[in-house]
Design a protein around this motif. Structure first.
Motif, PDB file in Angstrom:
ATOM      1  N   VAL A  29      17.381  13.772   9.517  1.00 42.63           N
ATOM      2  CA  VAL A  29      18.918  14.529   8.738  1.00 42.63           C
ATOM      3  C   VAL A  29      18.387  16.235   9.439  1.00 42.63           C
ATOM      4  O   VAL A  29      17.740  16.771   9.976  1.00 42.63           O
ATOM      5  CB  VAL A  29      17.702  13.795   7.419  1.00 42.63           C
ATOM      6  N   CYS A  30      19.804  16.373   7.965  1.00 46.38           N
ATOM      7  CA  CYS A  30      19.309  17.818   8.181  1.00 46.38           C
ATOM      8  C   CYS A  30      18.254  18.899   8.171  1.00 46.38           C
ATOM      9  O   CYS A  30      17.169  18.327   7.215  1.00 46.38           O
ATOM     10  CB  CYS A  30      20.203  18.505   7.550  1.00 46.38           C
ATOM     11  N   PHE A  31      17.615  19.875   8.595  1.00 46.81           N
ATOM     12  CA  PHE A  31      16.214  20.972   8.426  1.00 46.81           C
ATOM     13  C   PHE A  31      16.546  20.973   6.324  1.00 46.81           C
ATOM     14  O   PHE A  31      15.350  20.393   6.241  1.00 46.81           O
ATOM     15  CB  PHE A  31      16.399  22.429   8.810  1.00 46.81           C
ATOM     16  N   PRO A  83      32.254  17.581   2.588  1.00 44.24           N
ATOM     17  CA  PRO A  83      32.180  16.429   3.246  1.00 44.24           C
ATOM     18  C   PRO A  83      30.772  16.846   4.853  1.00 44.24           C
ATOM     19  O   PRO A  83      31.052  14.929   5.707  1.00 44.24           O
ATOM     20  CB  PRO A  83      33.540  16.716   4.288  1.00 44.24           C
ATOM     21  N   CYS A  84      30.169  16.854   3.790  1.00 45.05           N
ATOM     22  CA  CYS A  84      28.775  16.917   5.035  1.00 45.05           C
ATOM     23  C   CYS A  84      27.594  15.717   4.765  1.00 45.05           C
ATOM     24  O   CYS A  84      28.266  15.425   3.570  1.00 45.05           O
ATOM     25  CB  CYS A  84      28.198  18.345   5.213  1.00 45.05           C
ATOM     26  N   ARG A  85      26.406  16.118   4.741  1.00 43.77           N
ATOM     27  CA  ARG A  85      25.466  15.284   4.092  1.00 43.77           C
ATOM     28  C   ARG A  85      24.648  15.465   2.883  1.00 43.77           C
ATOM     29  O   ARG A  85      24.305  15.200   2.534  1.00 43.77           O
ATOM     30  CB  ARG A  85      24.277  15.306   5.564  1.00 43.77           C
ATOM     31  N   PHE A  86      24.914  16.917   2.319  1.00 41.80           N
ATOM     32  CA  PHE A  86      24.971  17.668   1.290  1.00 41.80           C
ATOM     33  C   PHE A  86      24.405  16.758   0.057  1.00 41.80           C
ATOM     34  O   PHE A  86      23.783  17.044  -0.350  1.00 41.80           O
ATOM     35  CB  PHE A  86      25.195  18.856   1.093  1.00 41.80           C
ATOM     36  N   GLY A  87      25.712  16.359  -0.231  1.00 40.13           N
ATOM     37  CA  GLY A  87      26.768  14.977  -0.878  1.00 40.13           C
ATOM     38  C   GLY A  87      25.332  13.909  -1.585  1.00 40.13           C
ATOM     39  O   GLY A  87      24.816  13.275  -2.491  1.00 40.13           O
ATOM     40  N   PHE A  88      24.223  14.117  -0.476  1.00 37.72           N
ATOM     41  CA  PHE A  88      23.438  12.893  -0.547  1.00 37.72           C
ATOM     42  C   PHE A  88      21.848  13.355  -0.701  1.00 37.72           C
ATOM     43  O   PHE A  88      20.932  12.615  -0.998  1.00 37.72           O
ATOM     44  CB  PHE A  88      23.449  11.820   0.977  1.00 37.72           C
ATOM     45  N   TYR A  89      21.617  14.479  -0.780  1.00 32.76           N
ATOM     46  CA  TYR A  89      20.488  14.980  -0.966  1.00 32.76           C
ATOM     47  C   TYR A  89      19.403  13.969  -2.232  1.00 32.76           C
ATOM     48  O   TYR A  89      18.168  13.734  -2.046  1.00 32.76           O
ATOM     49  CB  TYR A  89      20.497  16.751  -0.958  1.00 32.76           C
ATOM     50  N   ALA A  90      20.148  13.850  -3.495  1.00 32.65           N
ATOM     51  CA  ALA A  90      19.411  14.480  -4.846  1.00 32.65           C
ATOM     52  C   ALA A  90      19.277  12.852  -4.285  1.00 32.65           C
ATOM     53  O   ALA A  90      18.210  12.364  -4.637  1.00 32.65           O
ATOM     54  CB  ALA A  90      20.315  14.514  -5.101  1.00 32.65           C
ATOM     55  N   GLY A 127      26.612  32.344   7.432  1.00 33.64           N
ATOM     56  CA  GLY A 127      25.377  31.012   7.736  1.00 33.64           C
ATOM     57  C   GLY A 127      25.672  30.241   6.877  1.00 33.64           C
ATOM     58  O   GLY A 127      26.200  30.214   5.941  1.00 33.64           O
ATOM     59  N   GLU A 128      24.280  29.181   7.335  1.00 35.67           N
ATOM     60  CA  GLU A 128      24.307  27.773   6.262  1.00 35.67           C
ATOM     61  C   GLU A 128      23.688  28.265   5.252  1.00 35.67           C
ATOM     62  O   GLU A 128      22.650  29.368   5.123  1.00 35.67           O
ATOM     63  CB  GLU A 128      23.885  26.568   6.673  1.00 35.67           C
ATOM     64  N   ILE A 129      24.071  27.948   4.020  1.00 37.58           N
ATOM     65  CA  ILE A 129      23.340  28.778   2.594  1.00 37.58           C
ATOM     66  C   ILE A 129      21.721  29.029   2.520  1.00 37.58           C
ATOM     67  O   ILE A 129      21.467  29.958   2.266  1.00 37.58           O
ATOM     68  CB  ILE A 129      24.200  28.229   1.571  1.00 37.58           C
ATOM     69  N   GLY A 151      32.970  21.688   5.265  1.00 35.80           N
ATOM     70  CA  GLY A 151      31.562  21.219   5.044  1.00 35.80           C
ATOM     71  C   GLY A 151      30.668  22.576   5.206  1.00 35.80           C
ATOM     72  O   GLY A 151      31.134  23.367   6.006  1.00 35.80           O
ATOM     73  N   GLY A 152      29.174  23.053   4.529  1.00 35.19           N
ATOM     74  CA  GLY A 152      28.883  23.983   5.153  1.00 35.19           C
ATOM     75  C   GLY A 152      29.480  25.110   4.762  1.00 35.19           C
ATOM     76  O   GLY A 152      31.010  25.309   3.538  1.00 35.19           O
ATOM     77  N   GLU A 153      29.168  26.415   5.611  1.00 36.18           N
ATOM     78  CA  GLU A 153      30.047  27.806   5.471  1.00 36.18           C
ATOM     79  C   GLU A 153      30.962  27.615   6.996  1.00 36.18           C
ATOM     80  O   GLU A 153      31.908  29.073   7.065  1.00 36.18           O
ATOM     81  CB  GLU A 153      28.861  28.612   5.579  1.00 36.18           C
ATOM     82  N   TYR A 209      21.838  29.018  11.234  1.00 39.01           N
ATOM     83  CA  TYR A 209      22.609  27.783  10.897  1.00 39.01           C
ATOM     84  C   TYR A 209      21.244  26.783  11.141  1.00 39.01           C
ATOM     85  O   TYR A 209      20.247  26.842  12.059  1.00 39.01           O
ATOM     86  CB  TYR A 209      23.741  27.076  11.488  1.00 39.01           C
ATOM     87  N   PRO A 210      21.258  25.624  10.271  1.00 42.07           N
ATOM     88  CA  PRO A 210      19.945  24.475  10.574  1.00 42.07           C
ATOM     89  C   PRO A 210      20.422  23.687  11.866  1.00 42.07           C
ATOM     90  O   PRO A 210      21.964  23.654  12.084  1.00 42.07           O
ATOM     91  CB  PRO A 210      20.098  23.309   9.412  1.00 42.07           C
ATOM     92  N   PHE A 211      19.249  23.064  12.599  1.00 38.42           N
ATOM     93  CA  PHE A 211      19.833  22.539  13.795  1.00 38.42           C
ATOM     94  C   PHE A 211      20.343  20.976  13.857  1.00 38.42           C
ATOM     95  O   PHE A 211      19.810  20.136  12.688  1.00 38.42           O
ATOM     96  CB  PHE A 211      18.213  22.166  14.835  1.00 38.42           C
ATOM     97  N   THR A 212      21.509  20.312  13.950  1.00 37.65           N
ATOM     98  CA  THR A 212      22.366  19.508  13.722  1.00 37.65           C
ATOM     99  C   THR A 212      23.304  19.428  12.823  1.00 37.65           C
ATOM    100  O   THR A 212      23.744  18.427  12.073  1.00 37.65           O
ATOM    101  CB  THR A 212      21.393  18.040  13.250  1.00 37.65           C
ATOM    102  N   CYS A 213      23.771  20.796  11.937  1.00 39.39           N
ATOM    103  CA  CYS A 213      24.031  20.901  10.860  1.00 39.39           C
ATOM    104  C   CYS A 213      25.957  21.246  12.177  1.00 39.39           C
ATOM    105  O   CYS A 213      25.827  22.272  12.457  1.00 39.39           O
ATOM    106  CB  CYS A 213      23.945  22.267  10.484  1.00 39.39           C
ATOM    107  N   MET A 214      26.233  19.671  11.979  1.00 40.58           N
ATOM    108  CA  MET A 214      27.891  19.720  11.666  1.00 40.58           C
ATOM    109  C   MET A 214      28.888  20.638  12.040  1.00 40.58           C
ATOM    110  O   MET A 214      29.697  21.267  12.309  1.00 40.58           O
ATOM    111  CB  MET A 214      28.167  18.264  11.598  1.00 40.58           C
ATOM    112  N   PRO A 215      28.977  21.136  10.646  1.00 38.73           N
ATOM    113  CA  PRO A 215      29.550  22.509  10.313  1.00 38.73           C
ATOM    114  C   PRO A 215      29.854  23.521  10.545  1.00 38.73           C
ATOM    115  O   PRO A 215      30.381  23.838  11.455  1.00 38.73           O
ATOM    116  CB  PRO A 215      30.069  22.379   8.630  1.00 38.73           C
ATOM    117  N   GLU A 216      28.600  23.852  11.344  1.00 39.83           N
ATOM    118  CA  GLU A 216      28.193  25.272  11.475  1.00 39.83           C
ATOM    119  C   GLU A 216      27.875  24.986  12.996  1.00 39.83           C
ATOM    120  O   GLU A 216      28.307  25.773  13.639  1.00 39.83           O
ATOM    121  CB  GLU A 216      26.569  26.140  10.691  1.00 39.83           C
TER     122      GLU A 216
HETATM  123  S1  SF4 Z   1      25.628  22.117   5.184  1.00 38.81           S
HETATM  124 FE1  SF4 Z   1      24.789  21.542   7.325  1.00 38.81          FE
HETATM  125  S2  SF4 Z   1      22.321  21.615   7.244  1.00 38.81           S
HETATM  126 FE2  SF4 Z   1      23.850  21.756   4.627  1.00 38.81          FE
HETATM  127  S3  SF4 Z   1      23.907  19.330   4.427  1.00 38.81           S
HETATM  128 FE3  SF4 Z   1      25.647  19.563   5.651  1.00 38.81          FE
HETATM  129  S4  SF4 Z   1      25.564  19.283   7.416  1.00 38.81           S
HETATM  130 FE4  SF4 Z   1      23.304  19.299   6.912  1.00 38.81          FE
END
Ligand code: SF4
Length: 399
Positions: free
Chosen positions: A50-52, A80-87, A221-223, A282-284, A307-314
């Motif tokens: 998962v993202c950092f 469209p990235c993984r942010f929607g699933f965090y909570a 970069g990523e927020i 997704g991301g920035e 950006y975080p390692f493995t962040c697809m949009p960045e």
């Molecule tokens: S922007 Fe990058 S780090 Fe943030 S949730 Fe999406 S994929 Fe993960």
């Protein structure tokens, strides 16, 4: 109810105000500033892939729970990235860890004009007998939140400028800390209206060397990585202390205004990046590309993408910069990908090497370009930045 939210740099006074003003009976606790222990916990209990930011914010949640929090608020997006699933995933993990009494409330910020966030605020503070009082509190809470977010944005702007001129290292950092405490203590709307002057006056107390001509560097970069100093190894402070003026438009306020469809600076960046990425992935990503082109056109000395390692949009943004934009624009760029393995020594060495490179490039420019030679071998930078940035630049000039 004892409420908390994850760390994201200097954003805490705005969120604290939001919940405190909404309902006086809500107690707000802040997690400890993100630290090694929080990251260790986050890494231990999160899925490895998962993202950092997911791991770091999970660690913050555990810290808040240990201080008594039973309700945690986490922003979510529609993808469209993984942010929607965090909570939802973080809530399940916390329950599995034994914190079964804890709720993670998703704060939907995909499109703030859809007003889903209003339902969330009423979920946090349900109407009791006097509905009218609740509505008036909710309006006041949102106004105070936006005002504080704007003032935090101004503090960030001034910080990026003043640190490059400070004579006593650390003076800007101390000023920022002082202002954060003071902003947190300012509750009344009429006092918040005057706080911009407080920011300018407080920064103006810093002893500056106005003869310097700092390098101009764009940071994007990523927020979460961009705003939280622990996870980005305090890149803004380090870069500023190396003599760079930092331009970072990304902030909580910038994001909130964008989500209300009122951020014309972001619309400009979208226009610039449109030929390369025509939609939000997704991301920035979209705005990083826009920032890169904008800074290159404004003759900046360098650009930093974090950006975080493995962040697809960045990673997509990085690839487009490296493979396409670099051929067109002559802007020195460095990329930093952060995760739990990031260490400050190698990072500092890379940053110092990048600053050396920007210096030697500028030295070359001032010796070869006619307009800079005519200016006494000094680079002329085009007019740039917000009104507030230019007001601060004026303060330095006239000190
Ligand atoms: S922007 Fe990058 S780090 Fe943030 S949730 Fe999406 S994929 Fe993960």
């Amino acid at each position: 109810m004892i409420i908390s939210f994850p760390n994201m740099g200097h954003c805490w006074p705005a969120f604290k105000t939001l919940f405190n003003t909404l309902d006086e009976s809500i107690e707000v606790v802040l997690p400890d500033p993100t630290n090694r222990e929080a990251i260790k916990i986050g890494v231990k209990y999160s899925p490895e892939f998962v993202c950092f930011p997911f791991k770091a914010t999970l660690g913050d949640f555990v810290s808040a729970i240990k201080k008594g929090a039973d309700t945690l608020v986490m922003a979510i997006d529609c993808g469209p990235c993984r942010f929607g699933f965090y909570a939802s995933v973080q809530e399940r993990i916390l329950h599995d860890m034994g914190y079964k009494h804890v709720r993670v409330i998703p704060l939907d910020q995909a499109d703030l004009l859809e007003l889903k966030w209003v339902k969330t605020l009423f979920e946090i503070a349900p109407p009791k007998n006097n509905k009218l009082a609740l509505y008036s509190n909710a309006i006041k809470a949102v106004i105070s939140f936006v005002k504080k977010a704007k003032l935090l944005n101004d503090i960030q702007t001034a910080e990026g400028l003043f640190r490059a001129y400070e004579r006593n290292q650390g003076a800007t950092t101390d000023t920022v800390q002082k202002l954060l405490v003071s902003l947190d203590e300012t509750k009344k709307l009429n006092e918040l209206r005057k706080f911009k002057t407080v920011i300018k006056n407080t920064f103006n107390e810093i002893d500056v060397d106005k003869t310097r001509t700092p390098l101009r560097v764009g940071v994007s970069g990523e927020i979460h990585i961009s705003l939280e100093p622990y996870v980005n190894l305090d890149i803004r402070r380090k870069l500023g202390e190396m003599g760079c003026e930092i331009h970072q438009s990304l902030s909580l306020y910038d994001w909130v205004v964008h989500k209300f469809h009122l951020n014309y600076h972001r619309k400009w960046l979208e226009h610039l990046s449109h030929p390369h990425v025509p939609m939000d992935i997704g991301g920035e990503c979209v705005w990083v590309l826009g920032e890169y082109i904008d800074k290159a056109r404004a003759d900046f000395d360098g650009f930093i993408h974090q950006y975080p390692f493995t962040c697809m949009p960045e990673v997509t943004a990085r690839t487009i910069i490296t493979n396409k934009l670099k051929k067109k624009y002559n802007l020195p760029t460095i990329f930093f990908s952060f995760d739990e393995q990031s260490a400050s020594e190698g990072f500092r060495t890379r940053l110092e090497a990048f600053v050396d490179l920007m210096h030697s490039r500028r030295n070359q420019e001032i010796k070869t370009k006619a307009e800079f030679i005519a200016n006494g071998n000094k680079k002329i930078y085009p007019h740039y930045g917000s009104n507030f940035y230019n007001e601060c630049a004026q303060l330095i000039k006239t000190q």
